[in-house]
Every structure is written in structure tokens, then in C-alpha cells.
Design a protein around this motif. Structure first.
Motif, PDB file in Angstrom:
ATOM      1  N   ASN A 227       0.818  -1.221   0.000  1.00 29.84           N
ATOM      2  CA  ASN A 227       0.000   0.000   0.000  1.00 29.84           C
ATOM      3  C   ASN A 227       0.852   1.271   0.000  1.00 29.84           C
ATOM      4  OD1 ASN A 227      -2.582   1.323   0.062  1.00 29.84           O
ATOM      5  ND2 ASN A 227      -2.329   1.675   2.256  1.00 29.84           N
ATOM      6  N   ASP A 242       5.560  -0.191   4.483  1.00 28.06           N
ATOM      7  CA  ASP A 242       4.136  -0.313   4.202  1.00 28.06           C
ATOM      8  C   ASP A 242       3.421   1.005   4.502  1.00 28.06           C
ATOM      9  OD1 ASP A 242       4.827  -2.943   3.829  1.00 28.06           O
ATOM     10  OD2 ASP A 242       3.785  -3.696   5.617  1.00 28.06           O
ATOM     11  N   HIS A 243       2.556   1.418   3.576  1.00 25.29           N
ATOM     12  CA  HIS A 243       1.652   2.574   3.744  1.00 25.29           C
ATOM     13  C   HIS A 243       2.361   3.925   3.705  1.00 25.29           C
ATOM     14  CE1 HIS A 243      -0.832  -0.737   4.982  1.00 25.29           C
ATOM     15  NE2 HIS A 243      -0.172  -0.902   6.116  1.00 25.29           N
ATOM     16  N   LYS A 257       0.310   7.354   4.538  1.00 20.24           N
ATOM     17  CA  LYS A 257      -1.008   7.574   3.932  1.00 20.24           C
ATOM     18  C   LYS A 257      -2.032   7.894   5.018  1.00 20.24           C
ATOM     19  CE  LYS A 257      -1.255   4.990  -0.405  1.00 20.24           C
ATOM     20  NZ  LYS A 257      -1.952   3.870  -1.090  1.00 20.24           N
ATOM     21  N   TRP A 260      -3.738   5.420   7.834  1.00 19.87           N
ATOM     22  CA  TRP A 260      -2.949   4.201   8.027  1.00 19.87           C
ATOM     23  C   TRP A 260      -1.882   4.389   9.110  1.00 19.87           C
ATOM     24  CZ3 TRP A 260      -4.454  -0.094   5.366  1.00 19.87           C
ATOM     25  CH2 TRP A 260      -5.329   0.118   4.273  1.00 19.87           C
ATOM     26  N   GLU A 261      -1.951   5.475   9.835  1.00 19.67           N
ATOM     27  CA  GLU A 261      -0.898   5.796  10.800  1.00 19.67           C
ATOM     28  C   GLU A 261      -0.735   4.731  11.890  1.00 19.67           C
ATOM     29  OE1 GLU A 261      -2.349   9.627   8.981  1.00 19.67           O
ATOM     30  OE2 GLU A 261      -3.301   7.842   9.853  1.00 19.67           O
ATOM     31  N   VAL A 263      -0.969   1.553  11.784  1.00 21.70           N
ATOM     32  CA  VAL A 263      -0.372   0.280  11.369  1.00 21.70           C
ATOM     33  C   VAL A 263       0.922   0.477  10.580  1.00 21.70           C
ATOM     34  CG1 VAL A 263      -2.547  -0.999  11.386  1.00 21.70           C
ATOM     35  CG2 VAL A 263      -1.845   0.217   9.308  1.00 21.70           C
ATOM     36  N   ALA A 264       1.349   1.720  10.420  1.00 22.45           N
ATOM     37  CA  ALA A 264       2.563   2.006   9.641  1.00 22.45           C
ATOM     38  C   ALA A 264       3.742   2.264  10.565  1.00 22.45           C
ATOM     39  CB  ALA A 264       2.337   3.211   8.738  1.00 22.45           C
TER      40      ALA A 264
END
Length: 303
Positions: A227, A242-243, A257, A260-261, A263-264
Motif C-alpha cells: 500500500n 508499508d503505507h 497515507k 494508516w498511521e 499500522v505504519a
């Protein structure tokens, strides 16, 4: 969404299905590289509308020198590719992928290659024979080049746009739903900074849902994360988490992004170069007749 479904007229659709299916069957039935080269030759003769003149040439009737050169060039055994010179290539795999890559490249030189619906389905069929693995509903546009083809793995619903170079001198993996925009170059091999004839191969990875945008360059051994986005004209030297969104020369992660903070990875942990972890070992043939195209000694005086 910004796309809509487009359909060919019924007669054109039937013609398309018949042609693609016939070529698919002929390639699948080829027993080895020689038979595969024969099928590629016959397909290219028909694609270029040269059947009658080609048959005359094959029957030793008089043709002009330029016609003879053109007819001979349909046969991949009479052509050389840049990747043919690479010392570490898998000879057995290359013997099969070369005719298929020749068909891919020469198809893109025909008017049919500009018929988007026709060309997408033809290339998707050909990718089944050429790539190590290719998923469903993949869209492969005009002008895509590759090193071998047989070291490429592509997931489902991937889009690769015009004039993209997919180097698979090493190994290239593109995940599901990834997008590779126009004029992107993705590499899996790298040259030593002192001796440019010393080459290392790597595994380069573009993960699920990643997007590499127009004109970017992805260096060998890089992982573009799930992503993630690589900005236009960026040069990616290290991993993109990722992200993350990475831009610039060299590319740096500038933000995560929105949404998505949680999980990034944090920005300060980004831009790590993990190329060495993805180095691929290879052995050169003992009887290799090496070719040094530069013919120079650049040994550093302080080594």
C-alpha cells in the motif's frame, strides 16, 4: 472510479478470441525451444501479413535482400537479445523464454498492439507462457520490456503501463493489485561502483497494493511496501515501508497515507537499505568464454 467497461463489437470479439486461443494452443503444444521458435515464427509471419511472400522465400523463390532479411528476422533463432550476453543466465530457461520474449517485442511493433482490448488479452496470454507466475485480470500495456521474463512473478489485478522496464536478471515479484506507471524502471541487478563488469543480482519486491508512479526508478534489492506510493521521477535506493509515501532523488518517506498511521512504521525508521539481504547467488559456467566490452583496467591504486 475513473474507468468504465469497454466491449468490442461481437464480430471483432469473436475474431479476437479465436486468434488468441489459437496462438495459446500452439505455444502450449510446442514440445521444446525449437518447436516454440517455429510457432513464434509462423505467428509473426501472419501478424505482419507476410504469409504469401514468406512462403515464396521459403521455397527459394527470388526476393529482395531487404525482404529476405525481414523474413529471417521473424525467427527468434536469427535474432539476439541483450540478455543473451549475460554470463550467469539459466541457459535452459532462456532457451524457452527467448522465443516468447521475441514474440512479445515484435507483437508490440504491429498495428494490433494499439488496439487496447486486443493487445491486453494477447499479452496476458503470452505472459502465461513467459513469466514464472502471473495472476488473474492483469493488464499489461504497450512497450513493456524485460530481461528474460522467466524470473518475473506478478499477482492478481496488477497494472503495468506503457514503456515500463522490468529487469529480471535477478528476481522480480509484483504483488496483487499493484500499479506500475508509465516509463518506470525496476531493477534486480546492480554493478560494482569500481568494476562495472562485476554484477550482483537481487530479489526486488513491489508488494500488494503498492503504486510506483510515472518515471520512477526502483533500485535492485529494494522492497516497496504494501500500500506504499513512490512519487513520480523518484529514485528508490532503500526500502519503502508499508503505507508510506516516498518521493525525491534519492526517494525519502515524507508521510504515511492518511488513515494508516496506526499500522505504519514511523517516518524515522524509513529509508533503510536492506539490499544485501536480497542478494541472489549465482555460479558462472566453468567453460565461460568471457567478453569484456570495455577492455580497460580501472583497478584503484589504493586497493
Amino acid at each position: 472510479m475513473t474507468k468504465r467497461h469497454v466491449a468490442l463489437p461481437d464480430d471483432a470479439e469473436a475474431t479476437l478470441r479465436g486468434f488468441v486461443s489459437a496462438v495459446d494452443d500452439r505455444l502450449a503444444a510446442a514440445g521444446g525451444p525449437a518447436e516454440l521458435a517455429d510457432e513464434v515464427t509462423e505467428t509473426l509471419v501472419d501478424l505482419h501479413g507476410d504469409r504469401e511472400a514468406y512462403e515464396r522465400w521459403r521455397d527459394d523463390d527470388a526476393v529482395s535482400p531487404v525482404e529476405a532479411a525481414r523474413f529471417a528476422n521473424y525467427d527468434p533463432r536469427n535474432a539476439t537479445l541483450e540478455s543473451e550476453y549475460y554470463a550467469e543466465k539459466d541457459e535452459e530457461a532462456f532457451a524457452r523464454s527467448k522465443p516468447l520474449q521475441w514474440l512479445w517485442r515484435q507483437f508490440d511493433n504491429t498495428p494490433l498492439a494499439d488496439n487496447v482490448e486486443f493487445a491486453l488479452r494477447f499479452r496476458r496470454m503470452l505472459a502465461d507462457h513467459l513469466f514464472a507466475d502471473v495472476g488473474e485480470d492483469v493488464r499489461l500495456f504497450k512497450g513493456i520490456s524485460m530481461t528474460y521474463g522467466h524470473n518475473i512473478e506478478i499477482g492478481d489485478n496488477v497494472v503495468v503501463h506503457d514503456d515500463v522496464h522490468l529487469d529480471d536478471r535477478g528476481k522480480l515479484t509484483i504483488g496483487d493489485r499493484a500499479s506500475v506507471s508509465d516509463a518506470v524502471h525496476v531493477y534486480t541487478h546492480d554493478h560494482d561502483i569500481v568494476d562495472q563488469t562485476d554484477v550482483d543480482n537481487y530479489h526486488t519486491i513491489i508488494e500488494d497494493d503498492a503504486r510506483v508512479t510515472q518515471g520512477a526508478l526502483v533500485r535492485a534489492g529494494v522492497r516497496v511496501g504494501e500500500n506504499a506510493v513512490v512519487g513520480s521521477r523518484s529514485v528508490v535506493q532503500g526500502d519503502v515501508p508499508d503505507h508510506h509515501v516516498a518521493v525525491g532523488m534519492p526517494a525519502k518517506s515524507i508521510k504515511v497515507k492518511p488513515g494508516w498511521e496506526s499500522v505504519a512504521a514511523p517516518l524515522e525508521s524509513a529509508n533503510e537499505n536492506r539490499q544485501d539481504e536480497r542478494r541472489l547467488d549465482h555460479d558462472l559456467p566453468e567453460d565461460l568464454d568471457a567478453f569484456d566490452e570495455f577492455q580497460r583496467d580501472r583497478s584503484p591504486p589504493d586497493a
